[in-house]
Design a protein around this motif. Structure first.
Motif, PDB file in Angstrom:
ATOM      1  N   ASN A 278       0.858  -1.177   0.000  1.00 42.60           N
ATOM      2  CA  ASN A 278       0.000   0.000   0.000  1.00 42.60           C
ATOM      3  C   ASN A 278       0.899   1.233   0.000  1.00 42.60           C
ATOM      4  O   ASN A 278       1.603   1.492   0.992  1.00 42.60           O
ATOM      5  N   LEU A 279       0.901   1.980  -1.079  1.00 43.77           N
ATOM      6  CA  LEU A 279       1.672   3.214  -1.145  1.00 43.77           C
ATOM      7  C   LEU A 279       0.773   4.370  -0.726  1.00 43.77           C
ATOM      8  O   LEU A 279      -0.284   4.587  -1.319  1.00 43.77           O
ATOM      9  N   ILE A 280       1.202   5.103   0.321  1.00 41.31           N
ATOM     10  CA  ILE A 280       0.338   6.112   0.929  1.00 41.31           C
ATOM     11  C   ILE A 280       1.053   7.464   0.917  1.00 41.31           C
ATOM     12  O   ILE A 280       2.015   7.662   1.670  1.00 41.31           O
ATOM     13  N   PRO A 281       0.620   8.395   0.091  1.00 40.00           N
ATOM     14  CA  PRO A 281       1.198   9.740   0.146  1.00 40.00           C
ATOM     15  C   PRO A 281       1.011  10.328   1.547  1.00 40.00           C
ATOM     16  O   PRO A 281      -0.069  10.261   2.116  1.00 40.00           O
ATOM     17  N   VAL A 282       2.060  10.888   2.111  1.00 37.76           N
ATOM     18  CA  VAL A 282       2.045  11.325   3.504  1.00 37.76           C
ATOM     19  C   VAL A 282       0.978  12.394   3.735  1.00 37.76           C
ATOM     20  O   VAL A 282       0.706  13.236   2.882  1.00 37.76           O
ATOM     21  N   GLU A 312      -0.347  -0.841  -4.900  1.00 38.29           N
ATOM     22  CA  GLU A 312      -1.415   0.085  -5.249  1.00 38.29           C
ATOM     23  C   GLU A 312      -1.217   1.375  -4.469  1.00 38.29           C
ATOM     24  O   GLU A 312      -0.600   1.381  -3.404  1.00 38.29           O
ATOM     25  N   ILE A 313      -1.719   2.468  -5.004  1.00 38.50           N
ATOM     26  CA  ILE A 313      -1.649   3.761  -4.325  1.00 38.50           C
ATOM     27  C   ILE A 313      -2.938   3.954  -3.536  1.00 38.50           C
ATOM     28  O   ILE A 313      -4.030   3.843  -4.087  1.00 38.50           O
ATOM     29  N   ARG A 314      -2.811   4.227  -2.247  1.00 40.76           N
ATOM     30  CA  ARG A 314      -3.982   4.426  -1.406  1.00 40.76           C
ATOM     31  C   ARG A 314      -4.077   5.892  -1.024  1.00 40.76           C
ATOM     32  O   ARG A 314      -3.277   6.395  -0.229  1.00 40.76           O
ATOM     33  N   TYR A 315      -5.035   6.552  -1.619  1.00 43.64           N
ATOM     34  CA  TYR A 315      -5.258   7.953  -1.266  1.00 43.64           C
ATOM     35  C   TYR A 315      -6.198   8.022  -0.071  1.00 43.64           C
ATOM     36  O   TYR A 315      -7.108   7.205   0.080  1.00 43.64           O
ATOM     37  N   GLU A 316      -5.963   9.002   0.761  1.00 46.39           N
ATOM     38  CA  GLU A 316      -6.665   9.124   2.032  1.00 46.39           C
ATOM     39  C   GLU A 316      -8.164   9.312   1.847  1.00 46.39           C
ATOM     40  O   GLU A 316      -8.614  10.137   1.058  1.00 46.39           O
ATOM     41  N   LYS A 317      -8.927   8.510   2.603  1.00 47.60           N
ATOM     42  CA  LYS A 317     -10.371   8.716   2.656  1.00 47.60           C
ATOM     43  C   LYS A 317     -10.673   9.799   3.686  1.00 47.60           C
ATOM     44  O   LYS A 317      -9.943   9.965   4.655  1.00 47.60           O
ATOM     45  N   GLY A 318     -11.767  10.512   3.457  1.00 49.09           N
ATOM     46  CA  GLY A 318     -12.174  11.530   4.413  1.00 49.09           C
ATOM     47  C   GLY A 318     -11.184  12.664   4.573  1.00 49.09           C
ATOM     48  O   GLY A 318     -11.003  13.204   5.672  1.00 49.09           O
ATOM     49  N   ALA A 319     -10.519  13.041   3.466  1.00 48.59           N
ATOM     50  CA  ALA A 319      -9.494  14.089   3.537  1.00 48.59           C
ATOM     51  C   ALA A 319     -10.054  15.409   4.060  1.00 48.59           C
ATOM     52  O   ALA A 319      -9.354  16.168   4.743  1.00 48.59           O
ATOM     53  N   ASP A 320     -11.321  15.683   3.762  1.00 49.09           N
ATOM     54  CA  ASP A 320     -11.913  16.964   4.173  1.00 49.09           C
ATOM     55  C   ASP A 320     -12.294  17.011   5.649  1.00 49.09           C
ATOM     56  O   ASP A 320     -12.639  18.077   6.174  1.00 49.09           O
ATOM     57  N   ILE A 321     -12.204  15.877   6.350  1.00 49.56           N
ATOM     58  CA  ILE A 321     -12.544  15.871   7.779  1.00 49.56           C
ATOM     59  C   ILE A 321     -11.347  15.475   8.636  1.00 49.56           C
ATOM     60  O   ILE A 321     -11.483  15.167   9.807  1.00 49.56           O
ATOM     61  N   GLU A 322     -10.151  15.443   8.030  1.00 45.83           N
ATOM     62  CA  GLU A 322      -8.939  15.060   8.746  1.00 45.83           C
ATOM     63  C   GLU A 322      -9.139  13.703   9.420  1.00 45.83           C
ATOM     64  O   GLU A 322      -9.038  13.560  10.642  1.00 45.83           O
TER      65      GLU A 322
END
Length: 338
Positions: A278-282, A312-322
């Motif tokens: 899982n690749l996760i942008p910081v 796979e690249i995992r982009y953060e869920k719920g980015a707008d609610i931290e």
């Protein structure tokens, strides 16, 4: 309590064994946490239960719902006044709960908000399980997947975590399939080896985040005690016993661990293991780190795949609610200091 322990206690009070099943059905299926409302029990039985047991569900202090993907972030207050976080994640056809195992975290990874709030204590098994019940009660969702990836390091609260898993997978309680349970750890080799002895067959996710000890030391202080190779060796042992594919979590940090040579070293480290990366942008909210450029993230993934490593690249869920772990708790703690 485990099912067996609860049955024992019920029978010691003079109640029939089947009463335990009725009570657990109220709690785990109907989300009724007050004995007086369990109407298929006599008033005498309800009074007896109230005198001998309590059902403690954490109080919702704050709840934030993402307008992007409906991810829901909960901040709960426990009876002692401490706060913990849980996250409800929505996928196509099912819901996942990400739950905490400690109040704060002693590992103090430099990119994680939880560690910055300090470590208070371990959660007991009931406090871990109650997060699932609280989420289901509030959201009206049935949780099908559970991820031990909230606040805290699960393997540093081993006994309570294992007990909570055994409670949640029991057919008499939540009846969660063990293959729908994921435990995420920064990597405590001796505890991974101990976990392999449990024969629980759960999913193991290892937060590696670097391909050399020199770099990992800088972002994960506990790596000075447990080297990458020790963690990989323990992971191999776990896989040999469980035959489960491992997940490797790798947070990508701009101009730190996102170089081509990092990807090649990571692929070499994982050679021979059945893994998914899982690749996760910081998340830069509570750190000075920055996300790499999108092309660099994609290139990192491409190098791994070309080396035979599924990624796979995992982009953060719920980015707008931290929604990342620890952020609501830190804000709550800071607000109390103002």
């Amino acid at each position: 309590m485990t099912y067996e322990k609860f049955v024992q206690k019920i029978q010691e009070l003079g109640l029939e064994k089947y009463r335990a099943d009725q009570i657990l059905d109220w709690i785990y299926k109907k989300h009724v946490f007050v004995f007086e409302q369990m109407t298929n029990l006599s008033k005498q039985h309800r009074s007896l239960l109230r005198e001998n047991f309590c059902i403690q569900i954490p109080k919702i202090v704050s709840k934030r719902v993402s307008s992007i993907d409906k991810t829901t972030k909960y901040l709960y207050e426990l009876p002692d006044g401490n706060t913990i976080e849980s996250v409800l994640l929505f996928h196509e056809g099912y819901a996942t709960a990400c739950i905490s195992t400690q109040i704060g975290c002693p590992v103090k990874c430099s990119f994680c908000a939880t560690g910055q709030s300090g470590f208070v204590r371990n959660l007991d098994a009931g406090e871990i399980v109650s997060q699932i019940l609280a989420i289901e009660k509030d959201s009206k969702q049935t949780i099908r997947n559970i991820v031990y990836m909230g606040m805290g390091e699960p393997l540093l609260n081993y006994d309570n975590v294992i007990k909570s898993i055994k409670i949640l997978i029991d057919k008499k309680t939540k009846n969660i399939g063990i293959r729908r349970v994921t435990l995420s750890t920064v990597g405590i080799p001796e505890m991974i080896l101990k976990l392999s002895e449990e024969r629980l067959d759960l999913n193991l996710a290892i937060s590696l985040h670097a391909s050399t000890n020199e770099k990992r030391d800088q972002i994960i202080p506990i790596n000075r005690k447990y080297s990458i190779q020790e963690i990989i060796n323990a992971a191999k042992n776990y896989q040999e016993r469980s035959d489960r594919r491992l997940t490797i979590e790798y947070i990508l940090i701009k101009e730190f661990n996102d170089f081509d040579e990092d990807a090649r070293r990571l692929a070499k480290l994982l050679n021979g293991l059945k893994v998914f990366v899982n690749l996760i942008p910081v998340n830069s909210t509570f750190s000075n780190f920055e996300k790499p450029a999108k092309w660099k993230i994609n290139r990192f993934k491409e190098i791994l795949i070309n080396s035979g490593i599924e990624a796979e690249i995992r982009y953060e869920k719920g980015a707008d609610i931290e929604a990342a772990c620890g952020q609501l708790r830190i804000r709550n703690l800071l607000s109390k200091q103002l």
